[in-house]
Design an enzyme around this catalytic site. Structure first.
Site, short mmCIF file in Angstrom:
data_model
loop_
_atom_site.label_atom_id
_atom_site.label_comp_id
_atom_site.label_asym_id
_atom_site.label_seq_id
_atom_site.Cartn_x
_atom_site.Cartn_y
_atom_site.Cartn_z
N GLU A 1 0.80 -1.22 0.00
CA GLU A 1 0.00 0.00 0.00
C GLU A 1 0.84 1.27 0.00
O GLU A 1 0.30 2.36 -0.22
CB GLU A 1 -0.92 0.01 1.24
CG GLU A 1 -1.99 -1.07 1.23
CD GLU A 1 -1.52 -2.43 1.72
OE1 GLU A 1 -2.36 -3.32 1.90
OE2 GLU A 1 -0.29 -2.61 1.93
N LYS B 1 1.14 -12.40 23.25
CA LYS B 1 0.76 -11.87 24.57
C LYS B 1 0.76 -13.04 25.56
O LYS B 1 -0.11 -13.89 25.51
CB LYS B 1 -0.61 -11.21 24.49
CG LYS B 1 -0.68 -10.10 23.43
CD LYS B 1 -2.09 -9.61 23.22
CE LYS B 1 -2.14 -8.59 22.07
NZ LYS B 1 -1.80 -9.20 20.77
#
Length: 514
Positions: A320, A411
């Site tokens: 992008e 996490k």
């Protein structure tokens, strides 16, 4: 007091054809592709003939012309001729599945197709279901009397390129994510010209041996279907440097071209660099500068490249972003400094969104304005900044580091573990060529790291207990937390990859689930 504009003043739109304004007169370098080599004056002539050929076959301004080819002079000519005539160049990712290629051709509305003969069987399968494609040219070598070279030679060099709005779409292609259908992005003439100028200026501002000058010899090793080969062919052509196009990426061919043509500037993903070093078998390859992107560059791989005479520096970007956003630089001996994402290029604004996980947000004048669907575009540009999906950090000297993908950061135990840092430490261990770390669900800790490892060529698989002991040393030193020690270590023959060489962590999660 400001004066009025002259009634005949030229507005000078930023069009791709303006990248060629002086190159034929000022460069005596060659463009080399297969058995062909020709001057920049010849190149401009060939670009003009290709535009005339396509116009004679019915291609008009606004039409999308799809291209399926290996890295070649033909592709470079398409980079210029198609957008210069006001049409839209679609670079088709030939490594996608047939169904995905069909999807990309259909979504882009391709009206014409140029393809290498290698893809004839595939195109014969797809074209009956794509009635909007009204014409096809099969790209062949110079010896084929009915192929591309013969058609170019027989076409008049008198095609006249007209000016038009610099914001007209010049190119389109599809991103190569690991979930869902590929997403279509677009780039205008203005965006690509600004990207080429900025890329050239940023490379010129690099330390000696870490940039691109007119005297360099350039050979791409990033597919030309992928984000304009990182925009480098546009910049290299504008600068008039010698260019060498290798076709398919065969290691022996790449190394032979390096020696024969004195190639000293390239770019690739770490996988290709690994492949070249294995094929070189200790051969000295200096001088050769590589911009590395698409995946983190392990320090151990950069050090091995340096021992072979290759200077590596990381460049960061996305499909992008066109793609260049940052470029690393450092003192020659500071190899680790060039493994960071690096410093923002000219005109690039970058900030870390600390309120939302440390995501890197961007602004630059060449970033795509969106995808084919409004919802995806709105999410990409929420709040007026492009959302990268990458967790970033800025070092005291202003260089950017990519900590991890938001979706890949692990996490565990109330702490965040960077899969990128853990992979770098694992690859630094003896006998490990590649590593990929993912998070696996854990009822107690939320997630736990799992590592997939590929042994170095000819090496015995390392002992898992020794690897864990080596990582414990980094826990003691404070480099990683104790939660980063992988729950599982799995040896594999190879890591699954996307069509552009990135490690496919979605496939690894599925593999572990099975």
């Amino acid at each position: 007091m400001l004066s009025t504009t002259g009634s005949e003043a030229y507005g000078y739109p930023l069009l791709i054809r303006h990248l060629l304004v002086n190159v034929a007169d000022q460069s005596d370098a060659e463009i080399v592709s297969g058995d062909l080599r020709f001057s920049y004056r010849d190149f401009v002539d060939r670009v003009t003939r290709l535009a005339g050929l396509l116009a004679a076959r019915g291609v008009r301004a606004g039409d999308t012309v799809a291209v399926m080819d290996w890295d070649s002079h033909r592709y470079l000519e398409c980079y210029f001729a198609i957008p210069m005539m006001g049409a839209i160049l679609q670079t088709v990712n030939v490594r996608l599945s047939p169904a995905q290629i069909d999807f990309t051709l259909r979504q882009s509305g391709a009206a014409f197709l140029l393809h290498h003969a290698d893809f004839t069987h595939l195109c014969d399968q797809l074209l009956p279901g794509l009635p909007q494609i009204g014409g096809v040219i099969v790209m062949e070598g110079a010896a084929d009397e009915d192929g591309y070279e013969a058609l170019i030679a027989a076409t008049s060099p008198d095609f006249a390129f007209a000016d038009f709005d610099e914001n007209a779409i010049a190119t389109t292609f599809h991103t190569t994510g690991t979930t869902g259908d590929p997403k279509q992005v677009f780039f205008s003439h203005r965006q690509l010209v600004l990207h080429a100028i900025t890329l050239a200026a940023t490379l010129a501002n690099q330390p000696d041996g870490q940039g691109l000058r007119r005297t360099n010899v350039y050979m791409p090793m990033t597919p030309m279907f992928h984000v304009h080969a990182w925009g480098m062919p546009y910049a290299a052509t504008m600068l008039g440097v010698k260019q060498v196009y290798p076709g398919r990426y065969d290691p022996a061919t790449l190394l032979a071209l390096k020696q024969r043509e004195d190639v000293d500037f390239s770019h690739c993903v770490p996988t290709i660099l690994r492949m070249l070093l294995d094929a070189a078998r200790g051969e000295r390859l200096a001088p050769w500068t590589f911009v590395i992107g698409g995946a983190p560059l392990p320090l151990a791989l950069a050090q091995e490249a340096a021992a072979a005479g290759i200077t590596t520096l990381v460049g960061y970007g996305m499909s992008e972003t066109g793609p260049i956003i940052t470029l690393a630089r450092s003192a020659p001996e500071d190899i680790a400094g060039r493994c960071r994402a690096g410093f923002p290029a000219l005109l690039v604004q970058a900030r870390i969104d600390t309120a939302h996980g440390g995501e890197l947000l961007l602004r630059a004048p060449w970033l795509t304005q969106g995808y084919a669907t409004q919802a995806d575009s709105d999410a990409l540009w929420a709040g007026g900044w492009m959302h990268t999906g990458d967790v970033g950090a800025v070092d005291p000297d202003g260089a950017l580091r990519i900590v991890d993908r938001l979706k890949d950061i692990i996490k565990t135990g109330g702490e965040w573990v960077s899969s990128v840092d853990l992979e770098d430490l694992l690859v630094a261990q003896p006998g490990i060529a590649e590593a990929a770390v993912i998070g696996i669900p854990d009822t107690k800790w939320g997630e736990r790291p799992a590592a997939f490892l590929v042994a170095s060529q000819g090496a015995q698989p390392p002992d898992p207990d020794q690897l864990c002991a080596a990582l414990e040393h980094h826990v003691t030193s404070g480099r990683i937390s104790r939660y980063a020690i992988p729950e599982r270590l799995l040896m594999v023959d190879a890591l699954p990859r996307t069509s552009v060489g990135k490690i496919d962590k979605k496939a690894l999660r599925l593999l572990l689930a099975e």
